[in-house]
Design an enzyme around this catalytic site. Sequence first.
Site, PDB file in Angstrom:
ATOM      1  N   CYS A  68      -1.886   4.002   7.049  1.00  0.00           N
ATOM      2  CA  CYS A  68      -2.946   4.182   8.039  1.00  0.00           C
ATOM      3  C   CYS A  68      -2.574   3.461   9.333  1.00  0.00           C
ATOM      4  CB  CYS A  68      -4.271   3.653   7.507  1.00  0.00           C
ATOM      5  SG  CYS A  68      -4.774   4.460   5.969  1.00  0.00           S
ATOM      6  N   CYS A  90       0.843  -1.198   0.000  1.00  0.00           N
ATOM      7  CA  CYS A  90       0.000   0.000   0.000  1.00  0.00           C
ATOM      8  C   CYS A  90       0.880   1.250   0.000  1.00  0.00           C
ATOM      9  CB  CYS A  90      -0.906   0.005   1.229  1.00  0.00           C
ATOM     10  SG  CYS A  90      -2.147   1.331   1.214  1.00  0.00           S
ATOM     11  N   CYS A 110      -4.422   0.127  10.286  1.00  0.00           N
ATOM     12  CA  CYS A 110      -4.563  -0.903   9.241  1.00  0.00           C
ATOM     13  C   CYS A 110      -4.396  -2.296   9.842  1.00  0.00           C
ATOM     14  CB  CYS A 110      -3.523  -0.686   8.154  1.00  0.00           C
ATOM     15  SG  CYS A 110      -3.594  -1.923   6.824  1.00  0.00           S
TER      16      CYS A 110
END
Length: 359
Positions: free
Chosen positions: A85, A81, A88
């Site tokens: 975040c 990714c 996550c």
Amino acid sequence: MWMLSPACFAGKLLNVFRQQLKSLWWALVPLFFWLRTTYWLAGLQRIRQQQSKKLKDEDQEEEPNLPTTPTSVNYHFTRQCNYKCGFCFHTAKTSFVLPLEEAKKGLLLLKEAGMEKINFSGGEPFIHDRGEYLGKLVKFCKVELQLPSVSIVSNGSLIRERWFKNYGEYLDILAISCDSFDEQVNILIGRGQGKKNHVENLQKLRKWCKDYRVAFKINSVINRFNVDEDMNEQIRVLNPVRWKVFQCLIIEGENSGEDALREAERFVISDEEFEGFLDRHKEVSCLVPESNQKMKDSYLILDEYMRFLNCRNGRKDPSKSILDVGVKAAIQFSGFDEKMFLKRGGKYVWSKADLKLDW
């Protein structure tokens, strides 16, 4: 005339009745034993029935009803990714992606086992081969497998209009992750990417979904940084078909623990705080809330090796790959709670042909 004394008369009378009672008793003895045997057998049968029911209930507790049909499957084919975040729970532990033909083989096995909906996720699913790998899988599922619903969950940052031109017709739903409409909050969460504005990009994607007839959906994870935010107006303007609102979830080994790539503890909110957010947005008709309890065991999740991930113990324990043992054998270890899947509204109108949207 000889007269019997009262005592003799009573004795004679008692002797007559004793003989009659004795005869009556011997006549009743078989009936008595028959009744006793009948009641004993009936009692024994009741005990056996109770024991059988108890064993059956215990078996059901030990072995919950596992699904035989993978109706809706979430395939996280990559862990890579471009965002970071903090909460996550499917992190970049590997960079592995199955060869395209192997992935198609697994998807065919799932279709043959009864799959109706496939959701592609990551990581970020558009990161591998600039979205071409994903596009080919989407087209395969809609054209070759003729699945009623094909969907994607993405952060939206890598999607280009060209992808919609090539593959939009094969996609039913595009879900974009957006946790805040305040760009500074998105940066705190880990969705910041230099000069790019996550919220502005979301609005552009909404327009492309309308132009290319793809149902638009928003996913939001409610956490410490956005729990007090009011998103009513922005959601009404974007008008998604569904607004999935998740409570921040801890998964050992993914976003918590020594081997984790994230530390999500600082993002966690209480059940009461989550309910407060939901109450503030209760007038939004497309809101679909998912608490930790609803979310944890109600998804069929395939990892990058096409292994079902069991989250029942607060971590992701993989089954064997469906490519090695088949769907029926692998799904027994998925930990999937089909009742909770239905209770949370996992089965809905998910084909854009049936949604009858005002594009």
